[in-house]
Design a protein around this motif. Structure first.
Motif, PDB file in Angstrom:
ATOM      1  N   ILE A  56     -30.910  16.030   1.975  1.00 14.71           N
ATOM      2  CA  ILE A  56     -30.464  15.310   2.700  1.00 14.71           C
ATOM      3  C   ILE A  56     -28.911  15.334   3.199  1.00 14.71           C
ATOM      4  O   ILE A  56     -28.600  15.185   4.376  1.00 14.71           O
ATOM      5  CB  ILE A  56     -30.465  13.739   2.470  1.00 14.71           C
ATOM      6  N   ASN A  57     -28.030  15.754   2.326  1.00 10.80           N
ATOM      7  CA  ASN A  57     -26.852  15.915   2.498  1.00 10.80           C
ATOM      8  C   ASN A  57     -26.498  17.138   3.221  1.00 10.80           C
ATOM      9  O   ASN A  57     -25.590  17.031   4.265  1.00 10.80           O
ATOM     10  CB  ASN A  57     -26.271  15.920   0.777  1.00 10.80           C
ATOM     11  N   ALA A  58     -27.033  18.237   3.063  1.00 12.33           N
ATOM     12  CA  ALA A  58     -27.177  19.322   3.771  1.00 12.33           C
ATOM     13  C   ALA A  58     -27.505  19.048   5.239  1.00 12.33           C
ATOM     14  O   ALA A  58     -26.725  19.794   6.110  1.00 12.33           O
ATOM     15  CB  ALA A  58     -27.914  20.527   3.285  1.00 12.33           C
ATOM     16  N   PHE A  59     -28.460  18.469   5.597  1.00 10.02           N
ATOM     17  CA  PHE A  59     -28.901  18.112   7.145  1.00 10.02           C
ATOM     18  C   PHE A  59     -27.746  17.556   7.718  1.00 10.02           C
ATOM     19  O   PHE A  59     -27.567  17.625   8.847  1.00 10.02           O
ATOM     20  CB  PHE A  59     -30.234  17.850   6.904  1.00 10.02           C
ATOM     21  N   ILE A  60     -27.512  16.226   7.030  1.00 10.94           N
ATOM     22  CA  ILE A  60     -26.380  15.406   7.491  1.00 10.94           C
ATOM     23  C   ILE A  60     -25.115  16.148   7.877  1.00 10.94           C
ATOM     24  O   ILE A  60     -24.307  16.151   8.969  1.00 10.94           O
ATOM     25  CB  ILE A  60     -26.175  14.163   6.731  1.00 10.94           C
ATOM     26  N   LEU A  74     -14.175  15.302  11.997  1.00 13.26           N
ATOM     27  CA  LEU A  74     -15.279  15.413  10.753  1.00 13.26           C
ATOM     28  C   LEU A  74     -15.974  14.215  10.563  1.00 13.26           C
ATOM     29  O   LEU A  74     -15.883  13.557   9.643  1.00 13.26           O
ATOM     30  CB  LEU A  74     -14.296  15.772   9.518  1.00 13.26           C
ATOM     31  N   GLY A  75     -16.781  13.999  11.634  1.00 14.11           N
ATOM     32  CA  GLY A  75     -17.496  12.721  11.272  1.00 14.11           C
ATOM     33  C   GLY A  75     -17.626  11.786  12.616  1.00 14.11           C
ATOM     34  O   GLY A  75     -16.397  11.923  13.289  1.00 14.11           O
ATOM     35  N   VAL A  76     -18.355  10.747  12.532  1.00 12.31           N
ATOM     36  CA  VAL A  76     -18.348   9.687  13.701  1.00 12.31           C
ATOM     37  C   VAL A  76     -17.288   8.836  13.368  1.00 12.31           C
ATOM     38  O   VAL A  76     -16.670   8.539  12.337  1.00 12.31           O
ATOM     39  CB  VAL A  76     -19.725   9.098  13.846  1.00 12.31           C
ATOM     40  N   LYS A 110     -22.593   7.829  -1.260  1.00  9.92           N
ATOM     41  CA  LYS A 110     -22.542   9.305  -1.510  1.00  9.92           C
ATOM     42  C   LYS A 110     -22.610  10.213  -0.561  1.00  9.92           C
ATOM     43  O   LYS A 110     -22.027  11.476  -0.604  1.00  9.92           O
ATOM     44  CB  LYS A 110     -23.471   9.593  -2.945  1.00  9.92           C
ATOM     45  N   ILE A 111     -23.388   9.973   0.380  1.00  7.06           N
ATOM     46  CA  ILE A 111     -23.880  10.800   1.606  1.00  7.06           C
ATOM     47  C   ILE A 111     -23.268   9.980   2.709  1.00  7.06           C
ATOM     48  O   ILE A 111     -24.156   9.471   3.448  1.00  7.06           O
ATOM     49  CB  ILE A 111     -25.169  11.078   1.835  1.00  7.06           C
ATOM     50  N   PRO A 112     -22.089  10.237   3.359  1.00  4.79           N
ATOM     51  CA  PRO A 112     -21.447   9.607   4.414  1.00  4.79           C
ATOM     52  C   PRO A 112     -21.716  10.416   5.629  1.00  4.79           C
ATOM     53  O   PRO A 112     -22.080  11.679   5.674  1.00  4.79           O
ATOM     54  CB  PRO A 112     -19.924   9.331   4.126  1.00  4.79           C
ATOM     55  N   VAL A 113     -21.542   9.795   6.750  1.00  5.00           N
ATOM     56  CA  VAL A 113     -21.815  10.185   8.108  1.00  5.00           C
ATOM     57  C   VAL A 113     -20.309  10.867   8.746  1.00  5.00           C
ATOM     58  O   VAL A 113     -20.152  11.248   9.933  1.00  5.00           O
ATOM     59  CB  VAL A 113     -22.465   9.570   9.207  1.00  5.00           C
ATOM     60  N   ASN A 114     -19.108  10.674   7.968  1.00  5.71           N
ATOM     61  CA  ASN A 114     -17.636  10.855   8.229  1.00  5.71           C
ATOM     62  C   ASN A 114     -16.961  11.194   7.084  1.00  5.71           C
ATOM     63  O   ASN A 114     -17.133  10.585   6.044  1.00  5.71           O
ATOM     64  CB  ASN A 114     -17.150   9.952   9.190  1.00  5.71           C
ATOM     65  N   TYR A 115     -16.022  12.184   7.083  1.00  8.43           N
ATOM     66  CA  TYR A 115     -15.415  12.806   6.008  1.00  8.43           C
ATOM     67  C   TYR A 115     -13.932  12.345   6.085  1.00  8.43           C
ATOM     68  O   TYR A 115     -13.305  12.721   7.154  1.00  8.43           O
ATOM     69  CB  TYR A 115     -15.719  14.167   5.600  1.00  8.43           C
ATOM     70  N   ASP A 116     -13.451  11.575   4.893  1.00  7.44           N
ATOM     71  CA  ASP A 116     -12.025  11.509   4.777  1.00  7.44           C
ATOM     72  C   ASP A 116     -11.743  12.233   3.600  1.00  7.44           C
ATOM     73  O   ASP A 116     -11.754  11.672   2.288  1.00  7.44           O
ATOM     74  CB  ASP A 116     -11.715  10.203   4.857  1.00  7.44           C
TER      75      ASP A 116
END
Length: 423
Positions: A56-60, A74-76, A110-116
């Motif tokens: 899941i983490n990889a595909f997102i 780096l994300g929405v 743990k598996i977000p859709v944007n990275y900070d």
């Protein structure tokens, strides 16, 4: 009423069919190339929860890398975050991914859709961060070889530990995903998936685009991929392969290596033992060949050694150390040189080192030990020990601080003749 019911049912289905794509279209992330069928097969087995979360983490992360390629972010945005999470959740449910799997994996936490990552939220900020060039250099494609993937993983781990330090696993995991997205945003889809297979340790990714998700007809079987179950925040050190014969091959090679290493160590230990034993035998034979024909009477000496507590046998190494490498000379006699010796147990002795022992001298040495071991008198220095090693012979006497009788008599005679000369 029947016609109206059918019409209502068809209208409801048409409404749902139209509204679902519109809801998904609100999320800017493109997950159409994700193999959620493989995710469903992993998440259907409780023993494969670690694999499920990694997929899941990889595909997102792949979808975020595509988004970063177009926007450099780096994300929405925060406004789109909840919409994307719901959209991805609906898509995975259509493919048979159980909802409890997304809860367990922490979708959105743990598996977000944007990275900070430490304030770095854009591709440029990540690429320009210190030491990131080491990651770029070691993660050049292709990464299909285990050695290439391992170099990439090690470079990423070193970079992350320098960047994050001792912070919690959540920050470390987010920065890992941001590192991947920054790298994957610079390459095409196929290369991004190859990079994800190495970075997240998830084989079986593909680039086949599906136009419309369709739920599986039956519960998928567990994939035979020999992955190591772990949480998404953990870094895996080895590269798994999703083929049974490849897995057996990778398992066999380390096993053979360990066996060969163990055999080599055992052979080395045996060789060392044999060499030492042979050296002792050679030393013993050399001593026997060079010793006088009349053997040294060790039996009486050992008898006195056992019977007299103050009389003992010392080694050459102890004697040499006690005399400071034979530099503490206190006298010279007809049979050898006398040294002062300070042994480690506190014994202070006068050590007489015999000159080169001939056959006759050997007899004298033996007789002297036998005599002195039995002789005890308050006006005679007693024998404290001896040393016999190779061609060296030592006698250890009680040390007299004020010198010998000879020294005192010599001084008295000098004083007497001086007085006679004066008068």
């Amino acid at each position: 009423m029947v016609v109206n019911g059918r019409t209502l049912l068809l209208g409801l289905l048409a409404f749902l069919g139209i509204q679902l794509p519109v809801t998904m279209a609100d999320c800017p992330l493109d997950v159409s190339g994700s193999n959620f069928t493989l995710v469903a097969s992993m998440c259907s087995n409780k023993d494969d929860r670690g694999k499920c979360c990694r997929y899941i983490n990889a595909f997102i992360a792949v979808s975020i890398a595509r988004y970063a390629n177009a926007t450099s972010n780096l994300g929405v945005t925060t406004d789109s975050s909840e919409i994307c999470l719901n959209s991805i959740l609906q898509t995975m449910e259509l493919y048979g991914v159980p909802r409890n799997a997304t809860v367990f994996c922490g979708l959105g936490t743990k598996i977000p859709v944007n990275y900070d990552c430490k304030g770095r939220t854009t591709v440029m900020q990540m690429l320009q961060s210190p030491r990131f060039e080491d990651v770029s250099e070691n993660c050049k494609l292709p990464l299909s070889k285990e050695s290439n993937c391992r170099k990439c993983l090690n470079a990423g781990i070193i970079y992350l530990h320098r960047l994050v330090g001792t912070e919690n696993n959540m920050t470390l995991s987010t920065c890992r995903d941001a590192t991947y997205a920054a790298l994957a945003s610079q390459v095409d889809d196929a290369s991004a998936l190859e990079l994800a297979s190495c970075f997240f340790q998830v084989p079986g990714l593909n680039v086949t685009r599906v136009s419309e998700p369709s739920p599986p007809s039956s519960t998928p079987k567990v994939s035979p991929s020999p992955l190591i179950a772990a949480s998404p925040s953990q870094h895996v050190q080895a590269l798994p392969i999703n083929r049974d014969h490849h897995s057996f091959h990778l398992t066999l090679i380390p096993g053979v290596g360990i066996a060969v290493t163990a055999v080599a160590i055992v052979m080395l230990i045996v060789l060392i033992v044999l060499i030492r034993r042979k050296n002792r035998e050679l030393n013993d034979s050399e001593s026997k060949d060079k010793s006088p024909s009349k053997p040294f009477p060790s039996r009486p000496v050992w008898k006195f050694q056992e019977g007299t507590p103050m009389f003992r046998k010392l080694s050459y190494k102890e004697t040499k150390k006690a005399t400071e490498n034979f530099n503490t000379v206190i006298g010279q006699g007809g049979f050898g040189t006398v040294y002062k010796a300070q042994f480690s147990d506190g014994l202070v002795a006068a050590v007489k080192r015999m000159n080169k022992v001939s056959e006759q001298g050997e007899d004298e040495f033996c007789r002297e030990i036998e005599l002195l071991a039995r002789l005890h008198h308050r006006h005679l220095v007693s024998l404290r020990g001896f040393c016999i090693e190779k061609h060296e012979r030592f006698l250890m006497y009680e040390y007299m601080e004020n010198g010998s009788l000879k020294d005192h008599l010599h001084c008295m005679l000098l004083s007497f003749f001086s007085l006679l000369f004066f008068f």
